[in-house]
Design a protein around this motif. Structure first.
Motif, short mmCIF file in Angstrom:
data_model
loop_
_atom_site.label_atom_id
_atom_site.label_comp_id
_atom_site.label_asym_id
_atom_site.label_seq_id
_atom_site.Cartn_x
_atom_site.Cartn_y
_atom_site.Cartn_z
N LYS A 21 0.69 -1.35 -0.05
CA LYS A 21 0.15 -0.14 0.14
C LYS A 21 0.89 1.17 -0.01
CE LYS A 21 -4.07 -1.95 2.02
NZ LYS A 21 -5.04 -1.82 3.13
N LEU A 22 2.05 1.04 0.52
CA LEU A 22 2.91 2.45 0.71
C LEU A 22 3.33 3.00 -0.74
CD1 LEU A 22 4.52 4.36 2.21
CD2 LEU A 22 6.49 2.61 2.34
N PHE A 23 3.77 1.98 -1.74
CA PHE A 23 4.33 2.33 -2.97
C PHE A 23 3.24 2.98 -3.74
CE2 PHE A 23 7.65 -1.24 -2.45
CZ PHE A 23 8.40 -0.20 -1.69
N PRO A 24 2.04 2.58 -3.78
CA PRO A 24 1.01 3.48 -4.46
C PRO A 24 0.60 4.74 -3.88
CG PRO A 24 0.26 0.95 -4.24
CD PRO A 24 1.65 1.37 -3.49
N PHE A 25 0.72 4.91 -2.72
CA PHE A 25 0.24 5.97 -1.86
C PHE A 25 1.61 7.04 -2.56
CE2 PHE A 25 1.87 8.50 1.74
CZ PHE A 25 0.86 9.37 1.70
N LEU A 26 2.79 6.60 -2.27
CA LEU A 26 3.84 7.16 -2.64
C LEU A 26 3.92 8.08 -4.04
CD1 LEU A 26 7.02 5.81 -0.65
CD2 LEU A 26 5.83 7.86 -0.17
N GLU A 27 3.52 6.76 -4.81
CA GLU A 27 3.37 7.59 -6.36
C GLU A 27 2.41 8.49 -6.53
OE1 GLU A 27 2.62 3.80 -8.35
OE2 GLU A 27 4.83 3.36 -8.22
N ARG A 28 1.22 8.36 -5.89
CA ARG A 28 0.01 9.25 -5.90
C ARG A 28 0.61 10.57 -5.42
NH1 ARG A 28 -2.92 5.00 -3.92
NH2 ARG A 28 -2.96 5.86 -1.74
N GLU A 29 1.33 10.77 -4.34
CA GLU A 29 1.88 11.96 -3.74
C GLU A 29 2.95 12.74 -4.54
OE1 GLU A 29 0.81 13.46 -0.82
OE2 GLU A 29 -0.70 12.12 -1.05
N ALA A 30 3.89 11.65 -5.26
CA ALA A 30 4.72 12.28 -6.13
C ALA A 30 4.07 12.98 -7.33
CB ALA A 30 5.63 11.25 -6.51
N GLN A 31 2.96 12.28 -7.79
CA GLN A 31 2.16 13.06 -8.84
C GLN A 31 1.52 14.51 -8.55
OE1 GLN A 31 -0.36 9.87 -10.07
NE2 GLN A 31 1.13 8.64 -11.14
N ARG A 32 1.25 14.36 -7.43
CA ARG A 32 0.47 15.78 -6.74
C ARG A 32 1.75 16.83 -6.45
NH1 ARG A 32 -3.32 14.03 -1.94
NH2 ARG A 32 -2.34 15.59 -1.39
N ASN A 33 2.79 16.32 -6.19
CA ASN A 33 3.75 17.29 -5.72
C ASN A 33 5.02 17.32 -6.81
OD1 ASN A 33 6.02 18.53 -4.51
ND2 ASN A 33 5.39 17.60 -2.51
N PRO A 34 4.91 18.52 -7.49
CA PRO A 34 6.14 18.52 -8.52
C PRO A 34 7.51 18.60 -7.99
CG PRO A 34 5.02 20.52 -8.15
CD PRO A 34 4.25 19.74 -7.21
N ASN A 35 7.95 18.72 -6.66
CA ASN A 35 9.14 18.78 -6.04
C ASN A 35 9.50 17.44 -5.55
OD1 ASN A 35 9.49 21.65 -6.41
ND2 ASN A 35 8.25 21.80 -4.70
N LEU A 36 8.61 16.40 -5.83
CA LEU A 36 8.71 15.21 -5.25
C LEU A 36 8.95 14.17 -6.28
CD1 LEU A 36 8.95 13.08 -2.62
CD2 LEU A 36 6.43 12.88 -3.02
N SER A 37 9.96 13.23 -6.14
CA SER A 37 10.22 12.02 -7.24
C SER A 37 10.61 10.88 -6.59
CB SER A 37 11.49 12.88 -8.35
OG SER A 37 12.56 12.37 -7.59
N ILE A 38 10.38 9.92 -7.35
CA ILE A 38 10.42 8.32 -6.66
C ILE A 38 11.09 7.68 -7.94
CG2 ILE A 38 9.63 6.20 -6.04
CD1 ILE A 38 7.14 7.83 -5.21
N ARG A 39 12.22 7.05 -7.64
CA ARG A 39 13.05 6.07 -8.61
C ARG A 39 13.21 4.82 -8.14
NH1 ARG A 39 18.30 8.75 -11.32
NH2 ARG A 39 17.47 10.85 -11.89
N TYR A 40 12.67 3.77 -8.99
CA TYR A 40 12.59 2.54 -8.67
C TYR A 40 13.73 1.68 -9.35
CZ TYR A 40 7.94 3.15 -6.73
OH TYR A 40 6.91 3.65 -6.02
N GLY A 41 13.94 0.48 -8.94
CA GLY A 41 15.12 -0.30 -9.60
C GLY A 41 16.61 0.32 -9.57
N THR A 42 16.71 1.21 -8.60
CA THR A 42 18.23 1.94 -8.64
C THR A 42 18.70 1.90 -7.34
OG1 THR A 42 19.30 3.83 -9.43
CG2 THR A 42 17.36 4.46 -8.58
N PHE A 43 19.68 2.49 -6.92
CA PHE A 43 20.24 2.65 -5.51
C PHE A 43 21.35 3.84 -5.82
CE2 PHE A 43 23.02 -0.32 -8.03
CZ PHE A 43 24.25 0.03 -7.40
N VAL A 44 21.62 4.33 -4.75
CA VAL A 44 22.47 5.65 -4.58
C VAL A 44 23.74 5.20 -4.54
CG1 VAL A 44 23.26 7.36 -3.21
CG2 VAL A 44 20.93 6.89 -3.27
#
Length: 168
Positions: A21-44
């Motif tokens: 449930k967390l990942f879809p929630f974060l995606e929805r929040e990222a779409q609503r906030n232009p300053n927020l981005s999520i990257r999958y399949g990567t690491f720092v």
């Protein structure tokens, strides 16, 4: 908390995160906030720090460097603590650890999480984390290398603990 010699029951507000449930929630929040981005399949790969503050983050997949302008960072890198190490909050090295979990039916207490410690767990720790009224995750983790190959067997012995047997 349960061990052979002690039991501690602490009441309070706590949450076990349902990642499905967390990942879809974060995606929805990222779409609503232009300053927020999520990257999958990567690491720092690298964290650039200036005066103890994170100034940029480099991702190895494409070599991109992103300016770090957040006031709060969530370091979700587990025991490797990539961001925490970069700013001096975490030790530079950690022992290796292994964990194993089962998804099991939950008999009772869907709002209670259990943590098990003690010599019966051979230098490790166990947990019961309810996901809902019907299911829970029961797991065992250890830093003891000689227990790595035996981890599933040790987890199965947790049902000898009365508290585990009565809940799962």
């Amino acid at each position: 908390f349960f061990s052979r010699d002690a039991v501690a029951d602490k009441k309070g507000v706590a949450c076990i995160i349902n990642r499905r449930k967390l990942f879809p929630f974060l995606e929805r929040e990222a779409q609503r906030n232009p300053n927020l981005s999520i990257r999958y399949g990567t690491f720092v790969e690298k964290v650039n720090v200036n005066d103890g503050s994170i100034v940029s983050i480099v991702y190895p997949k494409d070599g991109s460097e992103i300016e770090a302008t957040a006031k709060i960072f969530a370091d979700c890198s587990g025991i490797s603590a990539v961001l925490g190490k970069a700013v001096g909050l975490s030790p530079r090295t950690f022992p290796e650890a292994v964990g194993f979990e089962y998804l099991v039916p939950l008999k009772k207490e869907p709002n209670t999480a259990d943590l098990f410690i003690g010599s019966s767990l051979k230098g490790g720790y166990g947990w019961i984390f309810p996901l809902n009224k019907e299911n829970a995750v029961i797991g065992f983790g250890t830093f003891t290398r000689e227990n790595f190959p035996k981890i599933e067997k040790i987890l199965r012995t947790m049902w000898q603990i009365p508290r585990v047997a009565e809940r799962c």
